[in-house]
Design a protein around this motif. Structure first.
Motif, PDB file in Angstrom:
ATOM      1  N   GLY A 152       0.792  -1.225   0.000  1.00  0.00           N
ATOM      2  CA  GLY A 152       0.000   0.000   0.000  1.00  0.00           C
ATOM      3  C   GLY A 152       0.824   1.275   0.000  1.00  0.00           C
ATOM      4  N   ASP A 153       2.123   1.176   0.301  1.00  0.00           N
ATOM      5  CA  ASP A 153       2.990   2.365   0.294  1.00  0.00           C
ATOM      6  C   ASP A 153       3.175   2.887  -1.130  1.00  0.00           C
ATOM      7  OD1 ASP A 153       3.378   2.278   3.024  1.00  0.00           O
ATOM      8  OD2 ASP A 153       5.474   1.603   2.922  1.00  0.00           O
ATOM      9  N   THR A 154       3.539   4.147  -1.222  1.00  0.00           N
ATOM     10  CA  THR A 154       3.867   4.764  -2.502  1.00  0.00           C
ATOM     11  C   THR A 154       5.368   4.666  -2.735  1.00  0.00           C
ATOM     12  OG1 THR A 154       2.017   6.301  -2.336  1.00  0.00           O
ATOM     13  CG2 THR A 154       3.795   6.909  -3.837  1.00  0.00           C
ATOM     14  N   VAL A 155       5.741   4.283  -3.941  1.00  0.00           N
ATOM     15  CA  VAL A 155       7.141   4.181  -4.349  1.00  0.00           C
ATOM     16  C   VAL A 155       7.349   5.173  -5.488  1.00  0.00           C
ATOM     17  CG1 VAL A 155       8.892   2.676  -5.370  1.00  0.00           C
ATOM     18  CG2 VAL A 155       7.295   1.753  -3.674  1.00  0.00           C
ATOM     19  N   LEU A 156       8.272   6.113  -5.299  1.00  0.00           N
ATOM     20  CA  LEU A 156       8.589   7.120  -6.309  1.00  0.00           C
ATOM     21  C   LEU A 156       9.904   6.764  -6.987  1.00  0.00           C
ATOM     22  CD1 LEU A 156       8.382   9.947  -7.686  1.00  0.00           C
ATOM     23  CD2 LEU A 156       9.602  10.853  -5.689  1.00  0.00           C
ATOM     24  N   ASP A 157       9.906   6.795  -8.316  1.00  0.00           N
ATOM     25  CA  ASP A 157      11.140   6.656  -9.087  1.00  0.00           C
ATOM     26  C   ASP A 157      11.233   7.871 -10.003  1.00  0.00           C
ATOM     27  OD1 ASP A 157      13.299   6.051 -10.698  1.00  0.00           O
ATOM     28  OD2 ASP A 157      12.698   3.978 -11.055  1.00  0.00           O
ATOM     29  N   PRO A 158      12.101   8.839  -9.671  1.00  0.00           N
ATOM     30  CA  PRO A 158      12.190  10.050 -10.480  1.00  0.00           C
ATOM     31  C   PRO A 158      12.953   9.877 -11.796  1.00  0.00           C
ATOM     32  CG  PRO A 158      13.722  10.192  -8.656  1.00  0.00           C
ATOM     33  CD  PRO A 158      12.948   8.911  -8.479  1.00  0.00           C
TER      34      PRO A 158
END
Length: 187
Positions: A152-158
């Motif tokens: 459920g966590d958000t994972v950011l890949d810029p």
């Protein structure tokens, strides 16, 4: 540029979150210095030992057979996620078959052995060439996401590249946010 993107990542990073940055020797030390200047706290550095590195055909230096990962939080006081028991379960590298069969699990260390992308995992363009020169293996991203985030966590890949982080995040029940400026990679 590095200061800008790391500042923005720090701005949106939850106090309970963490960040992983990976790079080769040409950039990782500069990135690490910028991270320290911005106030990040280093949890660990990890060596990704490439079990099948690309040879140095020129013979002008040692073979680049690893990349360094920095795992960091916003501050030393951050209460970040770390699934210690899961990491032990994933740690087959440090065990022989007898230990694994008897249930003996060892702590995961900071040297991880994975091959670079190859075969069906390696994405190729219409000409049959590597789509992206630094595509990361799914197994590496699986380990990172599994041990340092929750379902459920958000994972950011810029720097989305071939979108492997997003694909693995979805497989693991996380919500990815992926940023990529190159249309060829995005498509």
């Amino acid at each position: 540029f590095t200061t800008q993107w790391l500042s923005e990542c720090r701005r949106v990073l939850k106090d309970t979150g963490s960040i992983w940055v990976i790079g080769s020797m040409q950039c990782i030390y500069t990135i690490g210095g910028v991270m320290q200047d911005l106030g990040y706290w280093f949890v660990n550095d990890v060596i990704w030992h490439k079990t099948n590195p690309t040879p140095n055909f020129r013979g002008t230096r040692l073979n680049n057979s690893h990349e360094t990962l920095i795992w960091a939080t916003k501050s030393e006081e951050s209460k970040f996620t770390f699934h210690y028991k899961t990491a032990k379960e994933l740690n087959r590298d440090a065990l022989n078959e007898d230990d694994w069969a008897t249930g003996l699990r060892k702590q995961m260390g900071s040297v991880w052995r994975f091959p670079v992308c190859q075969g069906r995992e390696r994405l190729k363009n219409d000409a049959g060439l590597k789509l992206h020169s630094t595509q990361k293996p799914e197994a590496l991203l699986h380990r990172i996401i599994t041990i340092s985030s929750n379902i459920g966590d958000t994972v950011l890949d810029p720097f989305g590249g071939t979108m492997t982080t997003g694909a693995v995040a979805i497989q693991l029940g996380r919500k990815p946010i992926i940023i990529e400026q190159e249309a060829e990679y995005f498509n």
